[in-house]
Design an enzyme around this catalytic site. Structure first.
Site, PDB file in Angstrom:
ATOM      1  N   ASP A  96       0.828  -1.203   0.000  1.00 56.14           N
ATOM      2  CA  ASP A  96       0.000   0.000   0.000  1.00 56.14           C
ATOM      3  C   ASP A  96       0.865   1.257   0.000  1.00 56.14           C
ATOM      4  OD1 ASP A  96      -2.099  -1.706   0.180  1.00 56.14           O
ATOM      5  OD2 ASP A  96      -2.684  -1.181   2.213  1.00 56.14           O
ATOM      6  N   LYS A 139      -3.150  -6.145   4.045  1.00 56.58           N
ATOM      7  CA  LYS A 139      -4.161  -7.082   3.533  1.00 56.58           C
ATOM      8  C   LYS A 139      -3.773  -8.533   3.783  1.00 56.58           C
ATOM      9  CE  LYS A 139      -5.897  -3.305   2.235  1.00 56.58           C
ATOM     10  NZ  LYS A 139      -4.728  -2.498   2.556  1.00 56.58           N
ATOM     11  N   SER A 486      -6.187   4.952   4.925  1.00 50.75           N
ATOM     12  CA  SER A 486      -5.087   4.247   5.559  1.00 50.75           C
ATOM     13  C   SER A 486      -5.219   4.390   7.066  1.00 50.75           C
ATOM     14  CB  SER A 486      -3.758   4.852   5.100  1.00 50.75           C
ATOM     15  OG  SER A 486      -2.709   4.486   5.972  1.00 50.75           O
TER      16      SER A 486
END
Length: 575
Positions: A96, A139, A486
């Site tokens: 990310d 994730k 985030s």
């Protein structure tokens, strides 16, 4: 919540030691399977052992996972020493932090599903009896837990551990420091040289992003859920403790097979309530809402947005951790990790102590002899002096979010924001406007068509929120979106707005200059436009065409549910 410490019933469960692998390798007609396994290191005696998969998310594409190959080897050693046969296999990870703010970030939430599917696929095909899953980035963790829940074979999750902070101008820094520096640089508050120096020292080595961002949040939630060994969530990535955690996890799965304990014996509704409680006490990421809903769905547990509100009314925020607070995760590691906080919550009656865990013991039994934090620390506050007396995760409804939205309100932003909409149909257009100085005091920045289907992929808006902070507008500007945030985001923000704009949700009807009211006390997100005018706008609204027509993003957009349901792809939910 109850804090009962009744004893586990694990000893009465039937052994699961070779429930799956025996079908694959026993009997003369399975000689071909044994022949293949001889080639990967099996000896004759190994075919009578439980076979335990080690799912590694090792990769060179992110510092979060670059060390996980070594943890997989340690877990394998733990399995072997306990008497089972380990088999290491890999799944993917994405970064990310690297892809944030680009089209690449569309694949981030998709990777959660790919990870879950791939682990389920390998475990199912190879008929492995148990699993150690090791994850490091955002994730990885929910992806591993979704697979674990679907498979329901004895399993333990190992967190890869937190990164140590970097040091810039005698202060601790991390990846969010760099994101915010981009805004400061654009505003003329930081030189080219300082920006270059910061980016070179902010990430000093392996490990997940250092604040109470999504990785550390989810690791803590999984430990509270009972699916990791005690303090697995609060260890530095490069440490003896983390290697021992992986080693012990291998032995723990062997023990779970003997005891007959499966994940769904552990992942009950009360266990999810424990996870939510810990996330709130830590001031954790909004992504925990999305991921816990998805894991619960895989586990067959009925969990919804209102559970977060119910629990949040009585659980305070106690951790002074970044992004809203002062400290990085390594500071929590230094004072004893997560278990003393869990003991505090248990003693206060805020945790279910009778929930079973991967140790084979209950939460209360695991915490019985845990020592309190040192008296001179201020990373974790007492109940008499909380950061916030109730949850920072505020579930909002209203004519802008009929099915819900998730706000992150630390209390420092205030509890109400009223302003005028400035509307963007993508994250990129928003960033251009922020960096060009077009966002002003009193604006409510609206970023739409970034939802699960419309993005597709529900990107995180860390770049825009950090740029707003970097420009010094954090207290003067709000931001709402059908995308995500985030764990590093802070400020007056509301995400996960459902239904999303792509499906004709009310966010699609907002125009520049519309009044928007964000009321954290009333938990309301309101578009100050008459019902008559909204009906007129809806009549004129044209359906959006799919962005992608083939490949993984097209498949994802076809199958994904809305955010209030966890953005899941494996069916069983409408929307």
């Amino acid at each position: 919540m109850k804090s009962s410490s009744k004893k586990s019933t694990a000893k009465s469960r039937p052994s699961l030691q070779r429930k799956w692998s025996a079908t694959l390798v026993d009997a003369p007609e399975r000689a071909q399977s044994r022949a293949m396994l001889h080639a990967v290191g099996f000896e004759r005696g190994d075919f009578k052992k439980s076979q335990i998969g080690i799912a590694s998310t090792w990769s060179q594409v992110t510092p979060c996972n670059i060390h996980i190959d070594k943890l997989a080897i340690a877990a394998s050693e733990g399995v072997a020493k306990a008497g089972s046969k380990p088999l290491i296999f890999n799944t993917i990870t994405i970064s990310d932090g690297i892809s944030m703010g680009t089209q690449g970030m569309k694949y981030s939430l998709v990777s959660r599903e790919v990870i879950a599917d791939s682990i389920e696929t390998v475990m199912g095909c190879e008929m492995l009896d148990g699993l150690v899953a090791i994850g490091g980035c955002d994730k990885n963790m929910p992806g591993c837990l979704i697979a674990i829940a679907r498979l329901n074979r004895p399993s333990v999750f190992v967190y890869g551990g937190t990164i140590l902070p970097g040091c810039f101008q005698k202060r601790d820094v991390d990846i969010v420091s760099v994101f915010e520096a981009v805004g400061a640089h654009a505003a003329g508050k930081m030189s080219d040289g300082d920006l270059a120096s910061l980016e070179q020292c902010a990430i000093p080595g392996p490990g997940s992003c250092g604040g109470m961002y999504t990785a550390n949040t989810m690791a803590s939630a999984i430990e509270a859920l009972g699916m990791s060994l005690p303090n697995s969530s609060a260890q530095n990535a490069i440490s003896t403790a983390k290697k021992e955690d992986a080693l012990n996890a291998g032995a723990a799965v062997h023990r779970l097979l003997e005891l007959g304990i499966r994940p769904l014996d552990i992942m009950t509704k009360k266990a999810f309530e424990n996870a939510i409680t810990v996330v709130i006490a830590l001031g954790g990421s909004t992504n925990a809402v999305l991921h816990l809903l998805a894991i619960a769905h895989a586990a067959g547990v009925k969990l919804n947005l209102d559970d977060f509100t119910r629990i949040g009314k009585k659980v305070p925020v106690l951790a002074d951790l970044k992004p809203s607070g002062k400290y990085v995760m390594a500071a929590l590691v230094g004072i004893g990790g997560l278990t003393p906080l869990m003991k505090m919550l248990l003693d206060q009656g805020l945790l279910h102590g009778d929930c079973l865990t991967v140790t084979g013991k209950t939460v209360a039994q695991n915490l019985k002899d845990v020592k309190p934090y040192p008296k001179d620390q201020d990373v974790i506050r007492g109940f008499d002096n909380p950061i916030k007396p109730s949850s920072h995760l505020v579930i909002m409804y209203g004519n802008l979010a009929p099915l819900g939205g998730v706000a992150k309100i630390s209390g420092k932003e205030g509890e109400r924001f009223e302003g005028k909409a400035i509307v963007f149909d993508s994250e990129e257009a928003t960033m251009q406007a922020i960096l060009a100085g077009k966002i002003k005091k009193g604006h409510v920045v609206v970023i739409r068509y970034e939802g699960p289907k419309g993005g597709p992929g529900m990107r995180e808006m860390l770049s825009p929120t950090s740029a707003i902070m970097g420009r010094g507008l954090g207290k003067d500007v709000a931001l709402i979106t059908d995308g995500r945030f985030s764990g590093g985001t802070h400020g007056f923000v509301v995400g996960h707005i459902s239904p999303e704009a792509h499906l004709g949700g009310p966010l699609a009807l907002v125009k520049n200059g519309d009044g928007i009211i964000i009321d954290a006390r009333a938990r309301q997100l309101t578009l100050d436009v008459s019902a008559k005018e909204l009906a007129k706008r809806r009549k004129a609204l044209k359906p959006r065409k799919p962005v992608f027509h083939r490949g993984v993003l097209a498949k994802y957009a076809d199958h994904v549910s809305q955010a209030h349901l966890g953005a899941i792809t494996d069916g069983g939910l409408e929307g």
